[in-house]
Design a protein around this motif. Structure first.
Motif, PDB file in Angstrom:
ATOM      1  N   GLU A   1      42.103  52.686  41.378  1.00 33.25           N
ATOM      2  CA  GLU A   1      42.340  51.459  40.627  1.00 33.25           C
ATOM      3  C   GLU A   1      41.754  50.289  41.410  1.00 33.25           C
ATOM      4  O   GLU A   1      42.070  50.101  42.580  1.00 33.25           O
ATOM      5  CB  GLU A   1      43.840  51.260  40.400  1.00 33.25           C
ATOM      6  CG  GLU A   1      44.428  52.346  39.527  1.00 33.25           C
ATOM      7  CD  GLU A   1      45.942  52.261  39.403  1.00 33.25           C
ATOM      8  OE1 GLU A   1      46.505  51.167  39.638  1.00 33.25           O
ATOM      9  OE2 GLU A   1      46.544  53.288  39.079  1.00 33.25           O
TER      10      GLU A   1
ATOM     11  N   ILE B   1      40.932  46.128  41.186  1.00 31.41           N
ATOM     12  CA  ILE B   1      41.096  44.837  40.507  1.00 31.41           C
ATOM     13  C   ILE B   1      40.311  43.801  41.306  1.00 31.41           C
ATOM     14  O   ILE B   1      40.514  43.653  42.503  1.00 31.41           O
ATOM     15  CB  ILE B   1      42.578  44.436  40.379  1.00 31.41           C
ATOM     16  CG1 ILE B   1      43.298  45.442  39.472  1.00 31.41           C
ATOM     17  CG2 ILE B   1      42.704  43.018  39.816  1.00 31.41           C
ATOM     18  CD1 ILE B   1      44.778  45.171  39.289  1.00 31.41           C
ATOM     19  N   ASN B   2      39.389  43.136  40.602  1.00 32.99           N
ATOM     20  CA  ASN B   2      38.581  42.092  41.232  1.00 32.99           C
ATOM     21  C   ASN B   2      37.827  42.606  42.462  1.00 32.99           C
ATOM     22  O   ASN B   2      37.685  41.889  43.455  1.00 32.99           O
ATOM     23  CB  ASN B   2      39.485  40.916  41.606  1.00 32.99           C
ATOM     24  CG  ASN B   2      38.925  39.614  41.107  1.00 32.99           C
ATOM     25  OD1 ASN B   2      37.850  39.575  40.524  1.00 32.99           O
ATOM     26  ND2 ASN B   2      39.647  38.550  41.342  1.00 32.99           N
TER      27      ASN B   2
ATOM     28  N   THR C   1      43.571  48.767  44.538  1.00 30.42           N
ATOM     29  CA  THR C   1      44.966  48.334  44.459  1.00 30.42           C
ATOM     30  C   THR C   1      45.964  49.481  44.579  1.00 30.42           C
ATOM     31  O   THR C   1      47.156  49.240  44.679  1.00 30.42           O
ATOM     32  CB  THR C   1      45.238  47.580  43.141  1.00 30.42           C
ATOM     33  OG1 THR C   1      44.919  48.442  42.041  1.00 30.42           O
ATOM     34  CG2 THR C   1      44.403  46.308  43.072  1.00 30.42           C
TER      35      THR C   1
ATOM     36  N   SER D   1      39.323  44.668  35.830  1.00 32.19           N
ATOM     37  CA  SER D   1      40.316  45.663  36.226  1.00 32.19           C
ATOM     38  C   SER D   1      39.723  47.008  35.828  1.00 32.19           C
ATOM     39  O   SER D   1      39.394  47.217  34.659  1.00 32.19           O
ATOM     40  CB  SER D   1      41.632  45.429  35.489  1.00 32.19           C
ATOM     41  OG  SER D   1      42.524  46.493  35.749  1.00 32.19           O
TER      42      SER D   1
ATOM     43  N   SER E   1      37.821  50.050  31.878  1.00 25.62           N
ATOM     44  CA  SER E   1      37.801  48.715  32.483  1.00 25.62           C
ATOM     45  C   SER E   1      38.130  47.646  31.450  1.00 25.62           C
ATOM     46  O   SER E   1      37.915  47.820  30.258  1.00 25.62           O
ATOM     47  CB  SER E   1      36.454  48.422  33.144  1.00 25.62           C
ATOM     48  OG  SER E   1      35.431  48.421  32.182  1.00 25.62           O
TER      49      SER E   1
ATOM     50  N   LEU F   1      39.297  40.539  33.254  1.00 30.99           N
ATOM     51  CA  LEU F   1      40.473  39.756  33.613  1.00 30.99           C
ATOM     52  C   LEU F   1      40.309  38.350  33.086  1.00 30.99           C
ATOM     53  O   LEU F   1      39.197  37.844  32.965  1.00 30.99           O
ATOM     54  CB  LEU F   1      40.639  39.708  35.139  1.00 30.99           C
ATOM     55  CG  LEU F   1      40.874  41.055  35.822  1.00 30.99           C
ATOM     56  CD1 LEU F   1      40.834  40.883  37.341  1.00 30.99           C
ATOM     57  CD2 LEU F   1      42.206  41.666  35.399  1.00 30.99           C
TER      58      LEU F   1
END
Length: 112
Positions: A56, A58-59, A63, A93, A108, A111
């Motif tokens: 996973e 994120i940005n 995570t 994400s 995906s 965000l």
């Protein structure tokens, strides 16, 4: 675990252009890439622990805990080393996972 470091980098490197395309397409809908069990087994025997993983991002940052998954860690390393993908991951994400059927699933979302 020490001998696992970087073991899958050349493997993921072979598929980086396909993964890059699928990542970009995954904004519109889930993408699946059928992988070869034989290719994974040629790199290392993970019969007991298996080859499945969840990654996973994120940005541009992982995570979830990759713990003992050299496969997922090396995939993230190859993604991070590719400048186009690195830029693309910003503001997204992303979930990449592979189950025991060796299908790589890419999801995906943008965000806000």
């Amino acid at each position: 675990m020490g001998n696992e470091v970087g073991k899958y980098l050349p493997f993921w490197g072979k598929f980086i252009s396909v993964i890059k395309i699928l990542l970009k397409r995954s904004i519109a809908g889930d993408q699946v890439f059928e992988m070869s069990k034989g290719e994974f087994e040629a790199i290392g025997n993970r019969e007991k622990s298996g080859y499945s993983f969840n990654l996973e991002i994120i940005n541009g940052r992982v995570t979830n805990d990759l713990g003992g998954s050299a496969i997922a860690r090396d995939l993230f390393q190859v993604l991070s080393d590719n400048e186009d993908i690195k830029k693309w991951l910003k503001g997204k994400s992303v979930k990449i996972n592979m189950g025991n059927k060796f299908s790589l699933m890419l999801q995906s979302t943008q965000l806000d």
